[in-house]
Design an enzyme around this catalytic site. Sequence first.
Site, PDB file in Angstrom:
ATOM      1  N   GLY A   1      -0.433 -56.670   8.524  1.00 29.87           N
ATOM      2  CA  GLY A   1       0.430 -57.200   7.477  1.00 29.87           C
ATOM      3  C   GLY A   1      -0.349 -57.456   6.204  1.00 29.87           C
ATOM      4  N   CYS A   2       0.380 -57.633   5.130  1.00 34.04           N
ATOM      5  CA  CYS A   2      -0.263 -57.819   3.832  1.00 34.04           C
ATOM      6  C   CYS A   2      -0.986 -59.162   3.750  1.00 34.04           C
ATOM      7  CB  CYS A   2       0.776 -57.699   2.706  1.00 34.04           C
ATOM      8  SG  CYS A   2       2.245 -58.724   2.924  1.00 34.04           S
TER       9      CYS A   2
END
Lengths: 346, 346, 346, 346
Positions: free
Chosen positions: B149-150
């Site tokens: 994920g970011c």
Amino acid sequence: MIKAGIIGATGYAGGELVRLLLGHKNVEIKWYGSRSYIDKKYADVYQNMFQIVEDTCLDDNMEALADQVDVIFTATPQGFCASMVNEEILSKAKIIDLSADFRIKDVKTYEKWYKIQHKSPQFLGEAVYGLCEINREQVKKARLVANPGCYTTCSILTCYPLVKEGIIDPDTLIIDAKSGTSGAGRGAKIDNLFCEVNENMKAYGVASHRHTPEIEEQLGYAAGKELVLNFTPHLVPMNRGILATAYASLAKDVDYDTVKAVYDKYYEKEKFVRVLEKDQYPQTKWVEGSNYVDINFKIDPRTKRIIMMGAIDNLVKGAAGQAVQNMNLMFGEEETEGLNLVPMFP
Amino acid sequence: MIKAGIIGATGYAGGELVRLLLGHKNVEIKWYGSRSYIDKKYADVYQNMFQIVEDTCLDDNMEALADQVDVIFTATPQGFCASMVNEEILSKAKIIDLSADFRIKDVKTYEKWYKIQHKSPQFLGEAVYGLCEINREQVKKARLVANPGCYTTCSILTCYPLVKEGIIDPDTLIIDAKSGTSGAGRGAKIDNLFCEVNENMKAYGVASHRHTPEIEEQLGYAAGKELVLNFTPHLVPMNRGILATAYASLAKDVDYDTVKAVYDKYYEKEKFVRVLEKDQYPQTKWVEGSNYVDINFKIDPRTKRIIMMGAIDNLVKGAAGQAVQNMNLMFGEEETEGLNLVPMFP
Amino acid sequence: MIKAGIIGATGYAGGELVRLLLGHKNVEIKWYGSRSYIDKKYADVYQNMFQIVEDTCLDDNMEALADQVDVIFTATPQGFCASMVNEEILSKAKIIDLSADFRIKDVKTYEKWYKIQHKSPQFLGEAVYGLCEINREQVKKARLVANPGCYTTCSILTCYPLVKEGIIDPDTLIIDAKSGTSGAGRGAKIDNLFCEVNENMKAYGVASHRHTPEIEEQLGYAAGKELVLNFTPHLVPMNRGILATAYASLAKDVDYDTVKAVYDKYYEKEKFVRVLEKDQYPQTKWVEGSNYVDINFKIDPRTKRIIMMGAIDNLVKGAAGQAVQNMNLMFGEEETEGLNLVPMFP
Amino acid sequence: MIKAGIIGATGYAGGELVRLLLGHKNVEIKWYGSRSYIDKKYADVYQNMFQIVEDTCLDDNMEALADQVDVIFTATPQGFCASMVNEEILSKAKIIDLSADFRIKDVKTYEKWYKIQHKSPQFLGEAVYGLCEINREQVKKARLVANPGCYTTCSILTCYPLVKEGIIDPDTLIIDAKSGTSGAGRGAKIDNLFCEVNENMKAYGVASHRHTPEIEEQLGYAAGKELVLNFTPHLVPMNRGILATAYASLAKDVDYDTVKAVYDKYYEKEKFVRVLEKDQYPQTKWVEGSNYVDINFKIDPRTKRIIMMGAIDNLVKGAAGQAVQNMNLMFGEEETEGLNLVPMFP
């Protein structure tokens, strides 16, 4: 390998030039000139360059620079390049001047609008106006290229085919242009503070902006006669991007297809000019970070006028990208080398 | 030439993947999958791609796609990849999943935080968590990579060395993260309208954001024990960028040089991780458009805590760039191919 | 009619003070002091005041000013007020100092963090810390009020009840704050240019910001003991607004209702403090242009911590609004007079 | 006390109307109509109103509403007001319609540009076009007021005196207008997402925007003849504000003083119209949050054209503020009551 030097490497246009040249496979930057930051690491001025550029900023000694490089980019205030250039320098290195010094052929017009004396009028005749799509062949042979202004690049390319082909009456031309704030440069001025620009919009330089005579001169060549027009720049709360909305009365009774064909005649083979599909109007975000000019138009049968619209990234096609494109032409490189940049969205 | 297919090509991460793959010299995109825009020209959805991408959007039939490509990127909502993947597909094509489906090893944790049933738990063991700097060797051999994920990419890389080396007490970790709005996706929601986000800032998903268990799992491996931490995301009025500010109590009495040496031990040879110079704190703009992670830290002797800071472009290192980096490792390409992107400033 | 004078009327806080005082039914501004713009029309500096304010900027002669007005607001750099104030001035006019000169009782702490010598330590004892919700009665009797800092107002009010009531362990307090750019003032600095701030986010003053000891002192009073904490400010691309996200370990096993009741105990009757409904987190836009502080919290049972959040408009409750609120208390006006401002959205 | 009802209270214009009416000393809002949020607390839709408005949203039953209030504001989509209004309603309550239903006198023109059938053409004759500065006396006597559009208010007031006095040739009028995004409403559309609007600018509705015939009709009255003109709206990345830049050929040889005198003739006594000093061009930020229109002009002797510029806050003078101004006139209130709003800067 083309050896390049930049004078004014720490302005926004200079910084963008560094970004683009770093992606050019046949260029090596040898000189990061910046009078304000001499002896400071370039990456300390532009931290995005940390671990990418290890060089230190140098001065703006164009004579010394000419001994070391093949091409000099001057991204400097008006007057600098004209005050430095001489025959010896030009015999050693080609110059791409991003300032206005050699854009206007008539020295009186230059001095009237810029309010400074021109120090090297003897090179005005030789200098080539570096709007590649229009002056490609002359650029190839040039020693000294005047890189066009940001507003002018967008304005001229948007209107050029219709002026050239007599579709519009050039005396009715009105260009309302809007620019992101990087066009105002990196100087520390209250007017350009975040809080002054954000959530705000204004016109400036109304009926007096210096890009006006440049647009008039170039479109005058296309029209085959002198012309005057209205050009109004506006400041917009965004970093990059210029949008020009141009209005003119139609000189002939034309329809969409006719006008589209005129644009295609000039731009169909141009990599960096994209004439959009019908009813798709240019947006600055669609060209951000790239060398594209997006153009379209709309005929208004009620008023018998045509509205022409163009969008560029002011730091790329409006400055550094066009400078690289000019360099490619001058050095026999592939015109698109270093400029195959896909616009970044969002 | 690696043949690539993208499912979810019209989301912001999918669009960025297209931008990056177009600049990769050994990749050809064969499939622009988008359930919402089937049969529509891709460049009509993302007009920045006009005259660059001529393809039309296709559906999300992963089986058909696996016959045509070497690698499948799924930039899709949670649950999609897990519901489609099977042994036959994996025998034909490698998969890089940008969703969360294969990031968390414990299926119960996944189902608890994501509130959906996992349809392919049998592949959880095989899937490699694609944080290249940490799991490089496993990624090289993987058929199925869970692209991080970011927020997690930024948070983990910022804290990892200090957790791993026992410099900080991992039970005291608090991560306060701030993200640009592209992280919220391209869905038409009132909350993400310009007027709701601009001139505004808020926390959301407090003590409940789904990236929490992902960070905990990965930093738990580094700590050698399970841990819980606080992670609070915030929405910021900018398009791109994540800034993570992490706080932890020091487990040892250390000084700047010791901590710097620990970071250098892990990252000195990492192209995409830049540990900044002393007292230079990361700024999201310095990595915009690039695959870099900028990291730094500050010891507070008064509170005996350390503040760690990291910045990424959420769409690049936080999504599409990392996916390309994973692809490069999986296919024996140069790890940086297609990712030599100089951050764009301003 | 209260006659008011402002020294520093052309900074952002000074300008906001003018806006608010113009809407106060019992105040007349007699003196627009601005060392930088003496003899210039105030409305030429802030064109929003065109045809509203006809006055010309005056100097910063506090002695002369004290003869003409009932209250002096100093919205000036640190050190100015302390260098000017004396017994005679205070015998003629009340002073509300928006700088930090009289916020910190311990002169050594002030001099250490601000790195300047304090010129009037003799008034430190008398000065009242003007956080109205906490020191209302003392403010009413004060001659000299130290108007709290923007970050501190937001941070203290957000945490105060839980510290005071022993709900949290004050030694674990970590405050991660985010501010719009008007907090950086109207000085012409490159760092605050639109292009440097827009699309960017960063921490600054990490472990060294001057608002830290101010927060520590005030929360120390609430805790009944000295404390140190972490405070990290961040710059956000918006004009106005501060969001503080505070973390602390719970000192007791409490649930939502208990904590809510504690907040209500202190704030239920406070007009300007709004404790939001469950799971509604503060957003800076919801208080923009107004004197409100929006507060909420979330208990994290996993980590046994609580996350407290507060939002203000830094120029109103964080500066000019609070100054007017203090003035109202000092002069026996209705506390809310001139401050019945509905937040502007969007 | 004027009892007011709002239909469409949860759009941006409706929300602004609530903000303004809350500050009006003689108005009580009795009805917050919102078809989308019936039975939901108004302050849950606009959290800035928390603890300020306690009401719940009601439906859009105009007949029921007319029994309870003195004035009905319709901030609704085109067609709604015309489909509901009838003689009985108008006999009970006055109506101020913020939609376009009663702005255009010629029903065919309305139906052509709006592409819907007009349901109440019988009231078109009676309806008064509520541009207070021009139609003040008629507004005072009206039962049904058509509140002007945002672009039109700005455009008409900017050009009106010069058209009326024959200073410009109205057939040469070109209006290039730029608007903040709140003008696009609160609907959940991809085009209005933060990431699509931020760092972007575009024209839209070129040669086809619905405000065109409204401007033409009103300026036609001033010119004493029918006219067609070009009007091009643009979307700008800011929440509020409209800037109109208008171009026309001079009909006479005039100088600055002559033109200034013409503007002064019409606006000198107008509280809400500020003709700026020479060479100060309007900025949207200078009117933000207020009911002002800032206007100025520049003569270009080279092209014999004049450039007229005007700025408003689209939600105030362009919608809710003008509606309140109309209400004040209709009910014999002080025209400025509730509208003494000092623009907020920054």
